[in-house]
Design an enzyme around this catalytic site. Structure first.
Site, PDB file in Angstrom:
ATOM      1  N   HIS A   1       4.011  -0.463  -2.768  1.00 24.28           N
ATOM      2  CA  HIS A   1       5.205  -1.093  -2.936  1.00 24.28           C
ATOM      3  C   HIS A   1       4.986  -2.298  -3.901  1.00 24.28           C
ATOM      4  O   HIS A   1       3.920  -2.854  -3.980  1.00 24.28           O
ATOM      5  CB  HIS A   1       6.049  -1.441  -1.752  1.00 24.28           C
TER       6      HIS A   1
ATOM      7  N   GLY B   1       7.936   5.988  -7.304  1.00 23.19           N
ATOM      8  CA  GLY B   1       8.106   6.564  -6.096  1.00 23.19           C
ATOM      9  C   GLY B   1       9.708   6.649  -5.752  1.00 23.19           C
ATOM     10  O   GLY B   1      10.148   7.618  -5.540  1.00 23.19           O
TER      11      GLY B   1
ATOM     12  N   ASP C   1       7.396   9.907  -4.386  1.00 24.12           N
ATOM     13  CA  ASP C   1       6.787   9.865  -2.968  1.00 24.12           C
ATOM     14  C   ASP C   1       7.190  11.394  -2.754  1.00 24.12           C
ATOM     15  O   ASP C   1       6.179  11.964  -1.850  1.00 24.12           O
ATOM     16  CB  ASP C   1       7.715   8.974  -2.186  1.00 24.12           C
TER      17      ASP C   1
ATOM     18  N   ASP D   1       5.304  -2.318   2.046  1.00 24.60           N
ATOM     19  CA  ASP D   1       5.684  -3.624   2.377  1.00 24.60           C
ATOM     20  C   ASP D   1       6.428  -3.563   3.690  1.00 24.60           C
ATOM     21  O   ASP D   1       7.648  -2.978   3.564  1.00 24.60           O
ATOM     22  CB  ASP D   1       6.660  -3.811   1.367  1.00 24.60           C
TER      23      ASP D   1
ATOM     24  N   HIS E   1      14.228   3.280  -1.282  1.00 28.86           N
ATOM     25  CA  HIS E   1      13.790   4.687  -1.148  1.00 28.86           C
ATOM     26  C   HIS E   1      13.124   4.911   0.188  1.00 28.86           C
ATOM     27  O   HIS E   1      12.267   5.516   0.374  1.00 28.86           O
ATOM     28  CB  HIS E   1      12.976   5.130  -2.262  1.00 28.86           C
TER      29      HIS E   1
ATOM     30  N   ASP F   1      12.498   8.194   1.452  1.00 29.91           N
ATOM     31  CA  ASP F   1      11.362   8.839   1.063  1.00 29.91           C
ATOM     32  C   ASP F   1       9.927   8.488   1.588  1.00 29.91           C
ATOM     33  O   ASP F   1       9.120   9.101   1.633  1.00 29.91           O
ATOM     34  CB  ASP F   1      11.424   8.735  -0.379  1.00 29.91           C
TER      35      ASP F   1
ATOM     36  N   ARG G   1       5.581  10.564   7.305  1.00 29.67           N
ATOM     37  CA  ARG G   1       5.767  11.601   8.212  1.00 29.67           C
ATOM     38  C   ARG G   1       5.078  13.018   7.784  1.00 29.67           C
ATOM     39  O   ARG G   1       4.080  13.494   8.546  1.00 29.67           O
ATOM     40  CB  ARG G   1       7.071  12.124   8.426  1.00 29.67           C
TER      41      ARG G   1
END
Length: 151
Positions: free
Chosen positions: A19, A66, A71, A91, A98, A101, A107
């Site tokens: 980030h 991203g 992402d 972060d 996002h 995302d 996940r």
């Protein structure tokens, strides 16, 4: 779901993501570990990948930024078994537009049992692991068996 194994090769496909507030920290980490990273195939989300490549001279395949879909591109590569590990300096104190995302990326990395380092300490453990320079197996969902049961 049934499990199967996937062999992580000696020359790994490594995703590098950060980030905005953590890009300088990832850049510092990559510079410190440049020699170890040179023997692997590197991927990065847009801005991060371009920054790291420009500042270190490493060959990094840059995806989209991203928030612009990078992402999700990275998540697709993980699902296809094309990413072996991910270094993601995210972060934890600032929400990003996002966030959904990012959550989906983390996940899918968990679903496919991809090793993920989210800070300098875990990234150091991963890069100095004896497994960085050799093949090793991970357990992953047996998606083919899952589909066969449902057809």
């Amino acid at each position: 779901m049934k499990k199967t194994t996937r062999t992580i090769p000696a020359h790994k496909n490594i995703a590098l993501v950060a980030h905005d507030h953590y890009k300088p920290e990832l850049l510092r980490w990559v510079k410190e570990n440049k020699d170890a990273l040179q023997g692997h195939f590197l991927f990065g989300t847009g801005t991060t990948g371009h920054l790291l490549s420009r500042e270190t001279g490493l060959a990094i395949k840059s995806l989209l930024s991203g928030p612009m879909g990078g992402d999700q591109q990275l998540g697709a590569l993980i699902s296809e078994g094309k990413i072996d590990m991910m270094i993601f300096f995210w972060d934890p104190l600032n929400a990003v537009p996002h966030d959904p995302d990012v959550k989906a990326l983390l996940r899918i990395a968990t679903v496919w049992n991809v090793p993920v380092a989210m800070n300098r300490a875990s990234a150091k453990l991963m890069i100095t692991s004896p497994n960085m320079s050799k093949e090793f197996d991970i357990e992953i969902p047996d998606y083919d068996a899952y589909l066969a049961e449902r057809l």
